[in-house]
Write an enzyme that holds these catalytic residues in place. Structure first.
Site, short mmCIF file in Angstrom:
data_model
loop_
_atom_site.label_atom_id
_atom_site.label_comp_id
_atom_site.label_asym_id
_atom_site.label_seq_id
_atom_site.Cartn_x
_atom_site.Cartn_y
_atom_site.Cartn_z
NE ARG A 9 41.56 31.42 35.93
CZ ARG A 9 40.40 31.21 36.19
NH1 ARG A 9 39.58 31.08 35.13
NH2 ARG A 9 40.02 31.42 37.48
CD GLU B 26 38.40 31.61 48.84
OE1 GLU B 26 39.26 30.84 48.94
OE2 GLU B 26 38.04 32.42 47.66
CE LYS C 225 41.20 33.80 48.35
NZ LYS C 225 42.30 33.42 47.51
CB SER D 251 40.67 39.53 42.22
OG SER D 251 40.96 38.23 41.53
N GLY D 252 37.82 37.69 42.64
CA GLY D 252 36.48 37.41 42.31
C GLY D 252 35.74 37.73 40.96
N GLY D 253 36.92 37.98 39.93
CA GLY D 253 36.23 38.57 38.42
C GLY D 253 36.11 39.99 38.77
NE ARG E 121 38.95 34.70 38.78
CZ ARG E 121 37.66 34.75 39.00
NH1 ARG E 121 36.79 34.51 38.24
NH2 ARG E 121 37.13 34.41 40.26
P1 13P Z 1 40.59 35.08 42.43
O1 13P Z 1 41.45 36.09 42.80
O2 13P Z 1 40.52 34.82 40.86
O3 13P Z 1 38.86 35.29 42.62
O4 13P Z 1 40.98 33.66 42.99
C1 13P Z 1 41.06 33.69 44.34
C2 13P Z 1 40.88 32.19 44.97
O5 13P Z 1 41.89 31.67 45.29
C3 13P Z 1 39.45 31.91 44.88
O6 13P Z 1 39.23 30.80 45.61
#
Ligand code: 13P
Length: 346
Positions: free
Chosen positions: A33, A182, A224, A266-268, A299
């Site tokens: 990042r 998650e 999650k 958010s995953g991208g 992100r």
């Molecule tokens: P993102 O929202 O960037 O996907 O990150 C969340 C997260 O904690 C992934 O493990």
């Protein structure tokens, strides 16, 4: 284990209009990042950046129910010596901690990964509790595509990952820490939304089976997950309405009503996509969802403040404005009252 106390924390994590800031980037990820804004990933820069976020008072007090930290950050002090954890608590938000040791190539399963980190976890959780953590996170990674000449994910990989998540969750609850479980089905492939639906439903089915056998009461957990969405490389992208409809349908089938809350990664997805999709679910389906639906974005909450800050002390106010805006927009999406007009009004 005091299940009422765990349930109280889990419920606070998904309070109305609030969600979670995922600031638990590992050293490798935060370096990536920082590379994008041409800032060296030193301990001081990482501290300055995260301090900027945690000192965004209005965002933290009104929109951020909890913050997921990384091992380094939970031990770090702000520039003036105040522990970063204290900044979070003083804003009325709950500190959390990422405890997995990352996804590693799974032996005998080409192209698939299994998340490690169970060894010594009981002792680490006890220490994190003392440092102030009241919830934790463990991320399993499920890829859709081909591993060698086989379609993945395979049952063996899913089973191993969901079993590890359940073992982690039981240890968390023993330590009076709420586990965020998650299981992330990645959106990297060229699969369509229906393939994502199928894999997400199977993953969640196996997860709740493993949690049951591990004797993890769901009232003291948070899920999650990914949204049900087409792969980034798919030629057939789904609309917001279709993502909302299929995600809610999938979760209604697979996630028990005893789970207090679901917080998306958010995953991208772009910032605005992640907000708009969450809003569509809460605006359209709230009455048929037994759990609160919110965000735990990394992100999608941080891309804008990271860019506005760009490593310069004189940009802290601009970085905080950008963070406040995204936090507010996602807070509204949690209520189902976000609109494109409000997004632009910033
Ligand atoms: P993102 O929202 O960037 O996907 O990150 C969340 C997260 O904690 C992934 O493990």
């Amino acid at each position: 284990m005091n299940l009422d106390a765990l349930n109280k924390i889990a419920t606070a994590m998904v309070a109305p209009g609030k969600g979670i800031l995922a600031a638990d980037e590992s050293s490798g990820t935060i370096k990536k990042r920082f590379d994008q804004i041409k800032v060296d990933s030193t301990a001081d820069n990482r501290r300055d950046y995260r301090e900027m976020l945690f000192r965004t008072k209005e965002a933290m007090e009104k929109c951020i129910s909890g913050v997921i930290l990384y091992d380094e950050t939970i031990r770090q002090n702000a520039k003036d010596g105040t522990p970063l954890v204290r900044l979070i608590v003083e804003a009325g938000s709950i500190p959390g901690i990422k405890v997995d040791a990352g996804a590693k190539a799974m032996a005998a399963f080409p192209g698939e990964q299994v998340t490690e980190g169970l060894d010594g976890l009981r002792e680490r959780l006890a220490e994190y509790y003392k440092l102030g953590a009241r919830f934790a996170k463990w991320r399993a990674v499920i890829d859709i595509g081909l591993g060698g000449d086989r379609a993945i994910p395979t049952y063996g990989c899913l089973r191993a990952n969901m079993h590890a998540l359940a073992r982690y969750a039981a240890l968390c609850q023993e330590a009076s820490i709420v586990p965020i479980v998650e299981p992330e089905v990645l959106m990297d492939g060229d699969h369509d939304i229906d393939r994502c639906f199928e894999v997400t439903e199977l993953t969640l089915g196996l997860l709740y089976e493993e949690l049951y056998f591990a004797r993890v009461p769901l009232e003291g957990t948070i899920l999650k997950p990914n949204m049900v969405i087409a792969g980034k490389k798919s030629a057939k992208q789904a609309s917001t309405a279709e993502i909302a409809e299929k995600t809610v349908k999938c979760f209604r089938r697979a996630v028990p009503a005893a789970v207090p809350g679901i917080v998306f990664l958010s995953g991208g997805q772009s910032d605005e996509e992640a907000t708009e999709n969450l809003n569509a679910m809460n605006a359209g389906y709230r009455k048929i969802m037994p759990w609160a639906l919110s965000f735990s974005y990394g992100r999608a909450l941080q891309a804008a403040p990271l860019k506005a800050w760009s490593g310069k002390a004189e940009n802290v106010a601009a970085g905080q404005r950008a963070f406040l805006h995204r936090a507010k927009m996602n807070g509204l999406a949690q209520l189902g009252t976000w609109s494109a007009a409000l997004e632009k009004a910033a």
